[in-house]
Design an enzyme around this catalytic site. Structure first.
Site, PDB file in Angstrom:
ATOM      1  N   ASN A  67       0.824  -1.200   0.000  1.00 27.47           N
ATOM      2  CA  ASN A  67       0.000   0.000   0.000  1.00 27.47           C
ATOM      3  C   ASN A  67       0.855   1.244   0.000  1.00 27.47           C
ATOM      4  OD1 ASN A  67      -0.263   1.850   2.542  1.00 27.47           O
ATOM      5  ND2 ASN A  67       0.182  -0.191   3.334  1.00 27.47           N
ATOM      6  N   GLY A  70      -0.633   6.902   2.058  1.00 27.03           N
ATOM      7  CA  GLY A  70      -0.129   8.251   2.298  1.00 27.03           C
ATOM      8  C   GLY A  70      -0.839   8.982   3.419  1.00 27.03           C
ATOM      9  N   LEU A  71      -1.259   8.218   4.440  1.00 22.26           N
ATOM     10  CA  LEU A  71      -1.862   8.803   5.652  1.00 22.26           C
ATOM     11  C   LEU A  71      -3.050   9.721   5.358  1.00 22.26           C
ATOM     12  CD1 LEU A  71       1.245   9.642   7.907  1.00 22.26           C
ATOM     13  CD2 LEU A  71      -0.063   7.526   7.788  1.00 22.26           C
ATOM     14  N   CYS A 128       5.819   5.278   9.075  1.00 20.12           N
ATOM     15  CA  CYS A 128       5.050   5.114   7.840  1.00 20.12           C
ATOM     16  C   CYS A 128       5.975   5.291   6.649  1.00 20.12           C
ATOM     17  CB  CYS A 128       3.924   6.138   7.754  1.00 20.12           C
ATOM     18  SG  CYS A 128       3.060   6.046   6.165  1.00 20.12           S
ATOM     19  N   ASN A 190       5.791  -1.744  11.823  1.00 20.85           N
ATOM     20  CA  ASN A 190       5.083  -1.117  10.724  1.00 20.85           C
ATOM     21  C   ASN A 190       5.436  -1.911   9.458  1.00 20.85           C
ATOM     22  OD1 ASN A 190       3.691   0.731   9.044  1.00 20.85           O
ATOM     23  ND2 ASN A 190       4.153   2.391  10.480  1.00 20.85           N
TER      24      ASN A 190
END
Lengths: 300, 251
Positions: A67, A70-71, A128, A190
């Protein structure tokens, strides 16, 4: 007496299971009573709204999911106005995942959220892989992790969980820095960096070229990270990385995790968390072991 | 929205490319809007991991049907399921088509985009609409019903040529109030242009790779024009049906 109650930082969980940030939302309240979870973890919230990355954002690969979301999130103001009141109605712990682009921005975000009731913990997303100048940029340098954690420790009394990236040279070094700076717990791992290419067009399948890899494929990687970190620190670990069954969850707990989070598996089986909660309880009963003793019970 | 494990009632082959999957369930067949979809997976199959989204093709009493094209491993696996095999369904999902009342409407579908349209046609007729139904495919293999205006690119069935060309030729004589479309994106884009030129509202149903299907993961977004701005909308939750004039089409 529920044998699987845990203490995580300043929180008490009725069971050791939550969801991984970004893989779950209030949408699932239509399917089951979300208060059955030990804790709820929100999608990552940032100081300002984020539109997210250009599509294509997701691609399934062998036993995993790539994925580059992009938050995408509505920003902290909108979160406080719209989502938080809904989350607050659910009778379980609420972990708000947050990200920002500087230590000061992180601190003011925590300050803003600290004025609100109904939040039990912050998960500091410094890992992230899909946003520039924030996220993982923090999570790879031990000194920055220390400074950030220390600053946030001075800012809030709520439980502070630092979410770590596996995309680093020494995850135990970073874990120790977070612990020494006053973190109450660590979340790991993560996503891993990953990519996929369409051989006909020769183009990357994700618009962002590289994304975060999750799902069953990364479970062994996550497990060894949890095992290593558990041996290096004393604060509790919230483990995640491909957990898709009761057996997977038990492996992480035996490796040293106090709690576990289900991520990508929510997309495959939205009731997976509930099945895992029941399975862990059954295991403790059938093996005549208390949950507390099960944590880190690995035999070498 | 339900998440259920249900035995397969029947898998019927249409031809070597398409099949119909049927299940029987009282709850799942209630209050489904045309254009809504379900995330379906065989829980015994570990890989591919994710369920796949399929639009509702038909509901008769408590039997729910999906018309599916074999395009990859997941759909091939579903095509060979035996009666009684347990599959999982999550849904109904998405917004569905808004059903007009007492209007003249045109349905346009291309290829597997036909799947959600017969159920939409039924609902449109029940709401007093006069319905024209145009369907296009590459060959007679992609044609599913003799009662609609069929077009094939190779001329093996119905009118020869693209369905969009055929619609363009007779569009102005039909006096259409609303258009509903599902199919390849180039077709939806061309139809949206035709409709915009004539100020006719068009609703298009889109398809994207999805993970959660419920709006949680933000994986399936597309660009939509909204109040003068370009925003991302989730195909699974905000769609799959969008106003054709608002969609920013891929180049």
């Amino acid at each position: 007496m529920n044998k699987c109650e845990i203490k995580f930082g300043k929180m008490r969980w009725k069971n050791p299971v939550t969801v991984a940030s970004g893989t779950f939302g209030l949408e699932y309240a239509e399917l089951f009573d979300l208060s059955q979870l030990g804790a709820l973890t929100t999608k990552t919230i940032t100081p300002e709204p984020k539109a997210g990355n250009e599509p294509q954002r997701i691609i399934e690969t062998e036993a995993g999911l790539l994925n580059s979301i992009g938050l995408q999130n509505p920003g902290v103001q909108e979160f406080i106005k719209t989502d938080l009141p809904e989350y607050s109605k659910i009778d379980t712990n609420l972990i708000v995942s947050i990200s920002a682009s500087s230590i000061n921005e992180f601190a003011s975000l925590v300050k803003k959220l600290d004025t609100q009731l109904g939040i039990d913990a912050y998960e500091i997303n410094i890992s992230c892989p899909n946003v520039e100048n924030e996220g993982i940029a923090f999570g790879t340098a031990p000194e920055i992790v220390f400074d950030l954690t220390k600053k946030l420790r001075e800012t809030t009394d709520r439980t502070l969980i630092i979410k770590l990236s596996p995309n680093v040279t020494s995850i135990t070094d970073i874990a120790k820095h977070a612990e020494n700076a006053g973190a109450d717990g660590l979340a790991l791992i993560n996503t891993l960096y990953g990519m996929a290419i369409d051989v006909e067009t020769k183009r990357p399948k994700l618009h962002n070229i590289v994304g975060g890899y999750s799902g069953p494929a990364i479970k062994p990687v996550a497990l060894q990270n949890v095992y290593k970190v558990a041996n290096a620190i004393k604060i509790p670990i919230l483990a995640m990385g491909g957990i898709s069954s009761v057996n997977d969850a038990l492996e992480f707990i035996i490796a040293g995790a106090t709690a576990i989070a289900v991520g990508t598996y929510n997309f495959i089986n939205p009731l997976g968390t509930i099945e895992i909660i029941e399975g862990i309880q059954e295991y403790c009963i059938s093996h005549n072991i208390s949950y507390k003793k099960l944590i880190g019970s690995i035999q070498i | 929205m339900y998440f259920k494990k249900i035995p397969v009632l029947k898998v019927e082959s249409v031809n070597d490319e398409y099949f119909v999957l049927r299940i029987r369930d009282k709850e799942l067949t209630q209050n489904i809007k045309p254009g809504q979809f379900f995330q379906i997976k065989d829980p015994d199959v570990a890989i591919p991991l994710l369920p796949r989204p399929f639009g509702v093709y038909d509901i008769k009493e408590d039997v729910l049907s999906f018309l599916i094209k074999k395009v990859g491993e997941s759909t091939k696996n579903l095509s060979i399921l035996e009666e009684g095999h347990i599959i999982q369904l999550l849904g109904p999902l998405g917004n569905g088509f808004p059903v007009a009342q007492n209007k003249k409407v045109l349905i346009a579908s291309g290829g597997i985009g036909y799947a959600p349209m017969p159920y939409l046609e039924q609902k449109l007729k029940e709401a007093g609409n006069e319905v024209w139904f145009y369907h296009g495919g590459q060959s007679s293999n992609d044609v599913f019903c003799d009662d609609v205006q069929n077009c094939t690119e190779d001329g093996s069935c119905g009118h020869a040529g693209l369905v969009t060309e055929h619609i363009e030729n007779c569009f102005d004589s039909m006096d259409v109030d609303v258009v509903y479309a599902c199919g390849p994106e180039l077709m939806l884009q061309a139809l949206s242009v035709l409709c915009n030129e004539r100020n006719i509202p068009i609703y298009v149903s889109l398809e994207r790779i999805m993970a959660c299907g419920v709006g949680a993961c933000c994986g399936c977004v597309i660009k939509i024009k909204e109040n003068g701005k370009v925003v991302y909308k989730k195909v699974c939750k905000d769609g799959p049906v969008f106003g054709g004039a608002k969609v920013i089409w891929d180049e």
